[in-house]
Design a protein around this motif. Structure first.
Motif, PDB file in Angstrom:
ATOM      1  N   ALA A  35      -1.133 -13.032   5.924  1.00  0.00           N
ATOM      2  CA  ALA A  35      -1.053 -13.476   7.318  1.00  0.00           C
ATOM      3  C   ALA A  35      -1.972 -14.657   7.594  1.00  0.00           C
ATOM      4  O   ALA A  35      -1.694 -15.480   8.482  1.00  0.00           O
ATOM      5  CB  ALA A  35      -1.388 -12.315   8.244  1.00  0.00           C
ATOM      6  N   SER A  36      -3.061 -14.758   6.868  1.00  0.00           N
ATOM      7  CA  SER A  36      -4.026 -15.840   7.099  1.00  0.00           C
ATOM      8  C   SER A  36      -3.892 -16.953   6.080  1.00  0.00           C
ATOM      9  O   SER A  36      -4.776 -17.807   5.967  1.00  0.00           O
ATOM     10  CB  SER A  36      -5.445 -15.277   7.073  1.00  0.00           C
ATOM     11  N   ALA A  37      -2.783 -16.966   5.322  1.00  0.00           N
ATOM     12  CA  ALA A  37      -2.622 -17.987   4.277  1.00  0.00           C
ATOM     13  C   ALA A  37      -2.553 -19.390   4.855  1.00  0.00           C
ATOM     14  O   ALA A  37      -2.933 -20.368   4.198  1.00  0.00           O
ATOM     15  CB  ALA A  37      -1.361 -17.688   3.462  1.00  0.00           C
ATOM     16  N   GLY A  38      -2.065 -19.500   6.096  1.00  0.00           N
ATOM     17  CA  GLY A  38      -2.003 -20.830   6.706  1.00  0.00           C
ATOM     18  C   GLY A  38      -3.365 -21.457   6.857  1.00  0.00           C
ATOM     19  O   GLY A  38      -3.503 -22.686   6.806  1.00  0.00           O
ATOM     20  N   GLU A  39      -4.390 -20.632   7.053  1.00  0.00           N
ATOM     21  CA  GLU A  39      -5.749 -21.151   7.227  1.00  0.00           C
ATOM     22  C   GLU A  39      -6.504 -21.259   5.916  1.00  0.00           C
ATOM     23  O   GLU A  39      -7.231 -22.219   5.680  1.00  0.00           O
ATOM     24  CB  GLU A  39      -6.544 -20.235   8.171  1.00  0.00           C
ATOM     25  N   THR A  40      -6.344 -20.262   5.070  1.00  0.00           N
ATOM     26  CA  THR A  40      -7.193 -20.172   3.873  1.00  0.00           C
ATOM     27  C   THR A  40      -6.473 -20.552   2.592  1.00  0.00           C
ATOM     28  O   THR A  40      -7.121 -20.738   1.556  1.00  0.00           O
ATOM     29  CB  THR A  40      -7.715 -18.733   3.717  1.00  0.00           C
ATOM     30  N   GLY A  41      -5.157 -20.630   2.629  1.00  0.00           N
ATOM     31  CA  GLY A  41      -4.405 -20.876   1.396  1.00  0.00           C
ATOM     32  C   GLY A  41      -4.050 -19.560   0.718  1.00  0.00           C
ATOM     33  O   GLY A  41      -4.354 -18.464   1.201  1.00  0.00           O
ATOM     34  N   TRP A  42      -3.396 -19.677  -0.442  1.00  0.00           N
ATOM     35  CA  TRP A  42      -2.914 -18.489  -1.147  1.00  0.00           C
ATOM     36  C   TRP A  42      -3.872 -17.980  -2.223  1.00  0.00           C
ATOM     37  O   TRP A  42      -3.617 -16.959  -2.867  1.00  0.00           O
ATOM     38  CB  TRP A  42      -1.546 -18.787  -1.778  1.00  0.00           C
ATOM     39  N   TRP A  43      -4.967 -18.685  -2.433  1.00  0.00           N
ATOM     40  CA  TRP A  43      -5.872 -18.244  -3.505  1.00  0.00           C
ATOM     41  C   TRP A  43      -6.464 -16.845  -3.285  1.00  0.00           C
ATOM     42  O   TRP A  43      -6.719 -16.122  -4.258  1.00  0.00           O
ATOM     43  CB  TRP A  43      -6.990 -19.277  -3.709  1.00  0.00           C
ATOM     44  N   PRO A  44      -6.716 -16.394  -2.022  1.00  0.00           N
ATOM     45  CA  PRO A  44      -7.234 -15.023  -1.875  1.00  0.00           C
ATOM     46  C   PRO A  44      -6.301 -13.951  -2.447  1.00  0.00           C
ATOM     47  O   PRO A  44      -6.756 -12.928  -2.946  1.00  0.00           O
ATOM     48  CB  PRO A  44      -7.381 -14.869  -0.362  1.00  0.00           C
ATOM     49  N   LEU A  45      -4.968 -14.220  -2.391  1.00  0.00           N
ATOM     50  CA  LEU A  45      -4.049 -13.242  -2.962  1.00  0.00           C
ATOM     51  C   LEU A  45      -4.223 -13.120  -4.465  1.00  0.00           C
ATOM     52  O   LEU A  45      -4.112 -12.036  -5.039  1.00  0.00           O
ATOM     53  CB  LEU A  45      -2.604 -13.628  -2.631  1.00  0.00           C
ATOM     54  N   ALA A  46      -4.506 -14.266  -5.138  1.00  0.00           N
ATOM     55  CA  ALA A  46      -4.717 -14.220  -6.588  1.00  0.00           C
ATOM     56  C   ALA A  46      -5.964 -13.411  -6.931  1.00  0.00           C
ATOM     57  O   ALA A  46      -5.971 -12.590  -7.867  1.00  0.00           O
ATOM     58  CB  ALA A  46      -4.823 -15.647  -7.132  1.00  0.00           C
ATOM     59  N   VAL A  47      -7.021 -13.628  -6.140  1.00  0.00           N
ATOM     60  CA  VAL A  47      -8.249 -12.859  -6.380  1.00  0.00           C
ATOM     61  C   VAL A  47      -8.009 -11.369  -6.121  1.00  0.00           C
ATOM     62  O   VAL A  47      -8.465 -10.492  -6.873  1.00  0.00           O
ATOM     63  CB  VAL A  47      -9.392 -13.389  -5.483  1.00  0.00           C
ATOM     64  N   HIS A 143      -9.906 -17.954  16.241  1.00  0.00           N
ATOM     65  CA  HIS A 143      -9.791 -17.583  14.827  1.00  0.00           C
ATOM     66  C   HIS A 143      -9.273 -16.147  14.695  1.00  0.00           C
ATOM     67  O   HIS A 143      -9.993 -15.243  14.259  1.00  0.00           O
ATOM     68  CB  HIS A 143     -11.145 -17.701  14.115  1.00  0.00           C
ATOM     69  N   PRO A 144      -8.045 -15.908  15.089  1.00  0.00           N
ATOM     70  CA  PRO A 144      -7.508 -14.533  15.033  1.00  0.00           C
ATOM     71  C   PRO A 144      -7.406 -13.994  13.605  1.00  0.00           C
ATOM     72  O   PRO A 144      -7.553 -12.798  13.383  1.00  0.00           O
ATOM     73  CB  PRO A 144      -6.122 -14.674  15.673  1.00  0.00           C
ATOM     74  N   ALA A 145      -7.150 -14.880  12.622  1.00  0.00           N
ATOM     75  CA  ALA A 145      -7.010 -14.409  11.235  1.00  0.00           C
ATOM     76  C   ALA A 145      -8.309 -13.797  10.741  1.00  0.00           C
ATOM     77  O   ALA A 145      -8.320 -12.754  10.065  1.00  0.00           O
ATOM     78  CB  ALA A 145      -6.583 -15.556  10.324  1.00  0.00           C
ATOM     79  N   ARG A 146      -9.423 -14.452  11.072  1.00  0.00           N
ATOM     80  CA  ARG A 146     -10.713 -13.918  10.620  1.00  0.00           C
ATOM     81  C   ARG A 146     -11.013 -12.567  11.280  1.00  0.00           C
ATOM     82  O   ARG A 146     -11.562 -11.660  10.656  1.00  0.00           O
ATOM     83  CB  ARG A 146     -11.809 -14.929  10.919  1.00  0.00           C
ATOM     84  N   THR A 147     -10.651 -12.447  12.527  1.00  0.00           N
ATOM     85  CA  THR A 147     -10.850 -11.164  13.203  1.00  0.00           C
ATOM     86  C   THR A 147      -9.983 -10.075  12.565  1.00  0.00           C
ATOM     87  O   THR A 147     -10.410  -8.933  12.383  1.00  0.00           O
ATOM     88  CB  THR A 147     -10.501 -11.298  14.687  1.00  0.00           C
ATOM     89  N   MET A 148      -8.750 -10.443  12.189  1.00  0.00           N
ATOM     90  CA  MET A 148      -7.867  -9.484  11.520  1.00  0.00           C
ATOM     91  C   MET A 148      -8.439  -9.041  10.179  1.00  0.00           C
ATOM     92  O   MET A 148      -8.346  -7.878   9.788  1.00  0.00           O
ATOM     93  CB  MET A 148      -6.477 -10.102  11.318  1.00  0.00           C
ATOM     94  N   ILE A 149      -9.017  -9.996   9.450  1.00  0.00           N
ATOM     95  CA  ILE A 149      -9.579  -9.656   8.134  1.00  0.00           C
ATOM     96  C   ILE A 149     -10.718  -8.657   8.283  1.00  0.00           C
ATOM     97  O   ILE A 149     -10.789  -7.649   7.566  1.00  0.00           O
ATOM     98  CB  ILE A 149     -10.060 -10.922   7.411  1.00  0.00           C
ATOM     99  N   THR A 150     -11.624  -8.915   9.218  1.00  0.00           N
ATOM    100  CA  THR A 150     -12.747  -7.994   9.381  1.00  0.00           C
ATOM    101  C   THR A 150     -12.269  -6.623   9.857  1.00  0.00           C
ATOM    102  O   THR A 150     -12.767  -5.588   9.409  1.00  0.00           O
ATOM    103  CB  THR A 150     -13.758  -8.572  10.383  1.00  0.00           C
ATOM    104  N   GLY A 151     -11.271  -6.609  10.767  1.00  0.00           N
ATOM    105  CA  GLY A 151     -10.715  -5.327  11.202  1.00  0.00           C
ATOM    106  C   GLY A 151     -10.020  -4.597  10.072  1.00  0.00           C
ATOM    107  O   GLY A 151     -10.147  -3.371   9.926  1.00  0.00           O
ATOM    108  N   GLY A 152      -9.306  -5.339   9.243  1.00  0.00           N
ATOM    109  CA  GLY A 152      -8.640  -4.729   8.095  1.00  0.00           C
ATOM    110  C   GLY A 152      -9.632  -4.163   7.095  1.00  0.00           C
ATOM    111  O   GLY A 152      -9.424  -3.084   6.518  1.00  0.00           O
TER     112      GLY A 152
END
Length: 641
Positions: A35-47, A143-152
């Motif tokens: 969901a946050s790939a637009g901001e951070t890119g796809w590299w977090p999925l690889a990690v 920064h809704p994506a960052r809030t979603m990440i911390t909630g997740g």
């Protein structure tokens, strides 16, 4: 990290149990990263994928690894990679996700306490509000994506910690051989059922199931095959009792079944005897039928049966305290099971709480168990003396119990209950330890007489009895030939070959062996030749009947002569009159015990008795071979005719 094998087994089971929770955590985080790939890119999925694969490898086959705790720790670190990832993409050092790294550690340390985990999560939830909404609400909206990440992340930690706790609790409440709940879990469930019954009414039944022939199969096939046999038997019992609230393994080859028949609403009509008599017995017969089918172990077909004891709390009976009621139901089932065993293989017995003294008997079982654990019983010692001189030859250890609630409980009552319920094994261990301690004290005081103690039939069936005897009695630091092991002839004749082999090992170690209550049951003289006994004890019933029955006198004479011919020493029990003493001496019995000489005494009084027996000796009796005058025995006089 894991000091014992049990801890390692618990760790492996816990890790296996939270596998689904780990999967949910990675799926949630993958969704957040996507969901946050637009901001951070796809590299977090690889990690994230790398961390997932790594944790799967590290956690795989832990039970076959040499040091599973280290592999489990490495797997846990791999699962923290997504947390570190979340910290990185939400601001690094200023990220609110740092707090959740701490709670991940705390949740693992505090996994045995659900309130601690939940308190920690509430605290972190407050931190989330402060770090995101309270400090800079505008940033949160931007920064809704960052809030979603911390909630997740917070949600994942919560799921993982709760699953870890649940898995650990379930593992502690499970029997590792059969996978069924253990007795602790059963007792808790029984108390919950009693609480529901108090609100709704109805009946509760406890069934105790004991496998027939399991001991023989276990000895023949070995312990590993025996465990597999128990696994299959437990599964069959659980299927046959599918309507039960819980099926548990109590110990060894014994299982427990809880049946509840509660009304749906208060005041509804009830048919108590439908529940209390028919349904439990139907379940018992279903269990027996399921176990009657052969079980294949190592290409061999094993046939098991079962004895079943049933205890019922019927409609209208007030249970009182739930913990006490649970103990009474379990004790009643054990008593019924004991009766079923006595009746023979395949028996089903219902415990009737309306029988006279049943309440005292149940209370006695529960309190005896606690008394043994708390060391509330004591040993008294009855002297065995030389019938010629009155000199002390030895003492016999006899258990005595005075309870705060029940008062003085006679040995004839609590020893029988201990035999029926299996408590005799724990009681026997305590007796041996106490005998060893007292023998050491007397040895230091220069007293070197024999000390006798009794072994029950159930103790003779214990697989490690002799090693336990050695461990207990070596603590006395006195020769083993100072200890006389007393067994009844009936217990010696059960499983005769195995028992004789055990008795020969005992005597080879130096223990002296006495056959107690000889002549009470039908004796096998041919078998008696094979028992390596040193002492043959004449039962008190024959001694007390000397004054009234010529047959008793003949029996006593025959037993004394038999002991002499077989190279044993005859001891008489229950000598209460001077005439009995003289009769025994005249017929060649030189040792005896009874109230004529002394009642059982506390250990502290034995040294004084020993000194007194040396100081005031009875005048020796020297008579030629006599015939018995019954009138003389009855009034205490002896005449030769």
């Amino acid at each position: 990290m894991c000091p014992t094998e049990v801890d390692r087994e618990r760790l492996v089971a816990t890790v296996s149990g939270v596998g689904p929770a780990r999967a949910v955590m990675f799926v949630v985080l993958a969704g957040v990263a996507a969901a946050s790939a637009g901001e951070t890119g796809w590299w977090p999925l690889a990690v994230l994928a790398g961390a997932g694969v790594g944790s799967i490898y590290l956690y795989r086959d832990l039970d076959s690894r040499r040091y599973p705790e280290y592999w489990a720790a490495a797997g846990w670190l791999a699962t923290q990679v997504p947390l570190a990832l979340g910290i990185a993409i939400t601001g690094g050092a200023r990220s609110p996700a740092l707090s959740w790294l701490a709670i991940a550690v705390v949740s693992l340390v505090a996994r045995f306490s659900r309130p601690a985990i939940r308190a920690g999560m509430v605290f972190l939830g407050l931190l989330l509000l402060v770090d995101t909404v309270g400090v800079d609400p505008t940033w949160t909206l931007e920064h809704p994506a960052r809030t979603m990440i911390t909630g997740g992340l917070l949600f994942s930690v919560w799921i993982f910690a709760e699953a870890l706790l649940r898995s650990d609790i379930e593992h502690r409440d499970r029997d590792k051989v059969t996978g069924l709940p253990n007795q602790t879990k059963f007792s808790g469930q029984l108390q919950l059922a009693l609480g529901r019954r108090e609100r709704r009414g109805g009946t509760i039944s406890v069934l105790a199931v004991d496998l027939d022939n399991f001991g023989l199969a276990n000895d023949s096939l070995g312990p590993r095959a025996g465990d597999r046999l128990l696994l299959h038997a437990g599964a069959r019992i659980a299927r046959a009792a599918s309507s039960a609230e819980i099926v548990a393994r109590r110990s060894a080859d014994e299982f427990l079944i809880l049946l509840t028949d509660l009304r749906d609403r208060t005041g509804a009509p009830s048919e108590p005897w439908v529940s209390t008599k028919r349904a439990p017995q139907e379940i018992a017969h279903a269990v027996q039928a399921a176990l009657a089918e052969p079980i294949s172990i190592d290409e061999r077909e094993i046939y098991l049966g079962a004895c079943v004891g049933i205890a019922v709390l019927a409609e209208g009976e007030a249970p009182g305290n739930h913990e006490r009621a649970a103990e009474q139901l379990l004790a009643g089932a054990q008593l019924a099971l004991s009766s079923a065993r006595s009746a023979g293989p395949g028996s089903v017995t219902l415990y009737d709480s309306a029988q006279p003294n049943s309440g005292r008997r149940l209370s006695l079982i529960a309190r005896l168990r606690k008394a043994i654990d708390a060391g509330e019983l004591v040993l008294h010692y009855q002297p065995t003396v030389d019938l010629h001189t009155g000199a002390l030859k030895g003492v016999e250890a006899l258990a005595r119990w005075e309870d705060d609630e029940l008062g003085v409980v006679p040995p004839s009552e609590f020893i029988g209950v201990a035999e029926e319920t299996g408590l005799i094994e724990r009681l026997g261990v305590w007796v041996m330890d106490e005998v060893a301690r007292q023998a050491r004290v007397w040895d230091q005081e220069g007293l070197d007489f024999e000390i006798a103690f009794n072994l029950s039939p159930r103790q003779l069936w214990q697989p490690h009895l002799l090693s336990r005897m050695r461990t207990s009695l070596e603590a006395a630091k006195v020769p083993f030939d100072r200890f006389v092991v007393e067994i009844t002839e009936s217990s010696a004749l059960r499983d005769f070959d195995s028992t004789v082999a055990l008795l020969r090992e005992m005597t080879a170690d130096g223990f002296r062996l006495a056959i107690d209550d000889f002549g009470v049951e039908l004796s096998s003289l041919s078998r008696l030749l094979e028992i390596p006994a040193h002492v043959l004890k004449v039962d008190r019933s024959f001694i007390s009947a000397l004054a009234t029955s010529p047959d008793a006198a003949v029996m006593v004479q025959m037993i004394i002569q038999l002991a002499d011919k077989l190279g044993m020493c005859a001891h008489a029990e229950g000598v209460e009159t001077e005439a009995q003493r003289r009769f025994l001496l005249e017929n060649g019995c030189h040792y005896g015990q009874g109230y004529l000489f002394s009642k059982p005494k506390p250990a502290a009084e034995i040294p004084n008795f020993h000194l007194g027996s040396l100081a005031s000796r009875v005048i020796p009796v020297q008579l030629d071979a006599p015939t018995l005058n019954l009138d003389a025995l009855s009034d205490g006089r002896v005449e030769r005719t």
